[in-house]
Scaffold this motif. Structure first.
Motif, PDB file in Angstrom:
ATOM      1  N   HIS A 162      54.387  24.267 -30.642  1.00 45.60           N
ATOM      2  CA  HIS A 162      54.418  22.847 -30.270  1.00 45.60           C
ATOM      3  C   HIS A 162      55.703  22.134 -30.679  1.00 45.60           C
ATOM      4  O   HIS A 162      55.947  21.019 -30.250  1.00 45.60           O
ATOM      5  N   ALA A 170      52.359  19.048 -25.778  1.00 44.62           N
ATOM      6  CA  ALA A 170      51.670  18.260 -26.806  1.00 44.62           C
ATOM      7  C   ALA A 170      51.606  16.788 -26.406  1.00 44.62           C
ATOM      8  O   ALA A 170      50.556  16.131 -26.561  1.00 44.62           O
ATOM      9  N   GLY A 184      48.798  21.717 -33.678  1.00 45.45           N
ATOM     10  CA  GLY A 184      49.967  22.509 -33.350  1.00 45.45           C
ATOM     11  C   GLY A 184      50.312  23.431 -34.503  1.00 45.45           C
ATOM     12  O   GLY A 184      50.257  23.034 -35.666  1.00 45.45           O
ATOM     13  N   VAL A 192      49.811  14.840 -33.370  1.00 40.31           N
ATOM     14  CA  VAL A 192      48.999  16.053 -33.448  1.00 40.31           C
ATOM     15  C   VAL A 192      48.753  16.397 -34.917  1.00 40.31           C
ATOM     16  O   VAL A 192      49.405  15.861 -35.809  1.00 40.31           O
TER      17      VAL A 192
END
Length: 196
Positions: A21, A30, A42, A62
């Motif tokens: 990611h 993402a 991630g 994330v």
């Protein structure tokens, strides 16, 4: 073939585990997934600087876990914590030129890293789907003008291309050996071309 549009309803609240990611494609994915409401974890090496990951503030969007897919224990621990429904595997050593300089690292990341991911997926109870991203360079290079077909042989003259061909073979082996139950997780590979 029926084309199904991307549905925010499908992704909203969905638990997604995304490797790579912090890379270029992974960062865009993402952003897109979080915009549609997915809960993304991630797992990747630290982002290089400057990067889209840093500039877009993806680490705040994330659950950001720094790790190396060559470390199976760390990968599986992160996956257990995330309890994913969908795994999207983009982590790779993606550069042909670097593969000549660092062939062992390239194979360890692209082949063994993929095997680590697939093996960890075998133990994820809530998992529904696994999508592994490789490359169109995974085919044996015949230097012809026609597009390659999915039935063409895997190959590659350089370490990068052959590592991706080997990853495709590993994905196929895991799909047939461990993910063949129609009620269990489904496994797909996507052979992406260059991205502009």
């Amino acid at each position: 073939m029926t084309i199904v549009p991307v549905s925010e309803d499908f992704w909203s609240g969905r638990r997604v585990f995304l490797t790579g990611h912090t890379g270029f494609k992974g960062s865009w994915l993402a952003l897109w997934l979080t915009q549609m409401g997915a809960r993304v974890t991630g797992f990747s090496l630290p982002a290089e600087s400057p990067s889209l990951f840093e500039q877009a503030g993806i680490g705040a969007l994330v659950e950001h876990v720094e790790g190396d897919i060559r470390d199976m224990a760390a990968l599986e621990a992160a996956m257990r914590t995330a309890d994913p429904e969908i795994v999207l595997h983009l982590a790779a050593q993606p550069l042909v030129r670097l593969s000549y300089e660092c062939p062992v690292e390239t194979y360890a990341t692209n082949v063994q890293g993929t095997v680590h991911l697939l093996d960890a997926c075998r133990r994820m109870a809530s998992l529904k789907a696994i999508v592994c991203i490789t490359t169109d360079k995974c085919y044996e290079n015949r230097e012809w003008v026609w597009p390659y077909r999915e039935s063409d042989p895997m190959g590659g003259y350089d370490p990068y291309s052959s590592s991706k061909g080997a990853a495709e073979l590993a994905i196929s082996a895991y799909r047939r050996s461990y993910f063949h139950d129609p009620a269990g997780p489904r496994v797909a590979s996507v052979r992406a071309g260059n991205v502009i």
